[in-house]
Write an enzyme that holds these catalytic residues in place. Structure first.
Site, short mmCIF file in Angstrom:
data_model
loop_
_atom_site.label_atom_id
_atom_site.label_comp_id
_atom_site.label_asym_id
_atom_site.label_seq_id
_atom_site.Cartn_x
_atom_site.Cartn_y
_atom_site.Cartn_z
N VAL A 44 0.84 -1.20 0.00
CA VAL A 44 0.00 0.00 0.00
C VAL A 44 0.87 1.25 0.00
O VAL A 44 0.62 2.22 -0.73
CB VAL A 44 -0.96 -0.01 1.20
CG1 VAL A 44 -1.80 1.28 1.23
CG2 VAL A 44 -1.88 -1.23 1.17
N CYS A 45 1.92 1.24 0.81
CA CYS A 45 2.83 2.39 0.89
C CYS A 45 3.48 2.68 -0.46
O CYS A 45 3.67 3.84 -0.84
CB CYS A 45 3.92 2.14 1.92
SG CYS A 45 3.31 1.81 3.58
N THR A 46 3.83 1.63 -1.18
CA THR A 46 4.46 1.79 -2.48
C THR A 46 3.54 2.56 -3.43
O THR A 46 3.98 3.47 -4.15
CB THR A 46 4.83 0.43 -3.07
OG1 THR A 46 5.80 -0.20 -2.21
CG2 THR A 46 5.42 0.55 -4.47
N ILE A 49 3.35 6.40 -2.12
CA ILE A 49 4.54 7.18 -2.47
C ILE A 49 4.53 7.46 -3.97
O ILE A 49 4.82 8.58 -4.42
CB ILE A 49 5.82 6.44 -2.05
CG1 ILE A 49 5.94 6.38 -0.53
CG2 ILE A 49 7.06 7.11 -2.66
CD1 ILE A 49 6.24 7.70 0.14
#
Length: 208
Positions: A44-46, A49
């Site tokens: 999810v973070c990828t 960002i």
């Protein structure tokens, strides 16, 4: 530490992927979208960002500086950014704070023990050029942020500041706005010569 709207955002010095920053100095005359992540090399973070990088022009035209944070180090961040650029078809240029000891995450109350005792939840802080916190949002680790909403609330805050208005539910730029009850009728005539619709004495709408 519990942070509230209107508080001065805590200052800090930290290493980032673009070098050391002293936060209040780094802000300059801009707004800041400060957002945290549970960890590098997480799915999810990828996407988040990557989406922030894809929206670089949108943030720039609003004079907003994105600043990410993850409780990992600079070396891990830099390796991760290569993955983000590759998988999300973008180029990350904004800084990501390295916070392996969770100093900044705890300063901003980004560690929620029921989610994790070491990783940051998905916190959002919109901070104005006076270093004041203007909006906060917190998402759980398994729910990605809505970046259309992040841009919308920045537009709403900046429009409210510039025009002395409030925004109704689901407002989008160009839509009707609300004249606050704190603005008297005589003041409203000066501020809004285009006139307004009085739905109720406490609910006056106009267009900008």
């Amino acid at each position: 530490m519990s942070l509230h709207i209107g508080d001065v955002a805590p200052d800090f010095t930290a290493e980032t992927t673009t070098g050391e920053i002293q936060f209040h100095d780094w802000i300059g005359d801009d707004w800041v979208f400060f957002f945290s992540h549970p960890g590098d090399f997480t799915p999810v973070c990828t996407t988040e960002i990557g989406r922030t990088a894809q929206l670089a022009a949108e943030f720039s035209k609003r004079k907003v500086k994105p600043l990410g944070l993850s409780t990992d180090g600079v070396a891990e961040h830099l390796k991760w950014i290569k993955d983000v650029n590759d998988t999300q078809n973008t180029t990350v240029t904004f800084p990501i704070v390295a916070d392996p000891d969770s100093t900044v995450a705890r300063l901003y109350d980004m560690i929620h023990d029921h989610e994790s005792t070491t990783a940051a939840v998905r916190s959002v802080f919109i901070i104005d050029p006076k270093r004041k916190i203007r909006l906060t949002m917190t998402y759980p680790m398994n729910v990605g942020r809505n970046f259309d909403e992040i841009l919308r609330v920045i537009d709403a805050l900046q429009t409210a500041d510039a025009k002395q208005i409030a925004t109704p539910a689901d407002w989008m730029p160009g839509g009707k706005v609300i004249i606050p009850t704190s603005v008297s009728e005589s003041e409203a005539k000066d501020l809004f010569p285009q006139g307004w619709t009085e739905v109720r004495p406490y609910l006056r709408t106009t267009t900008l």
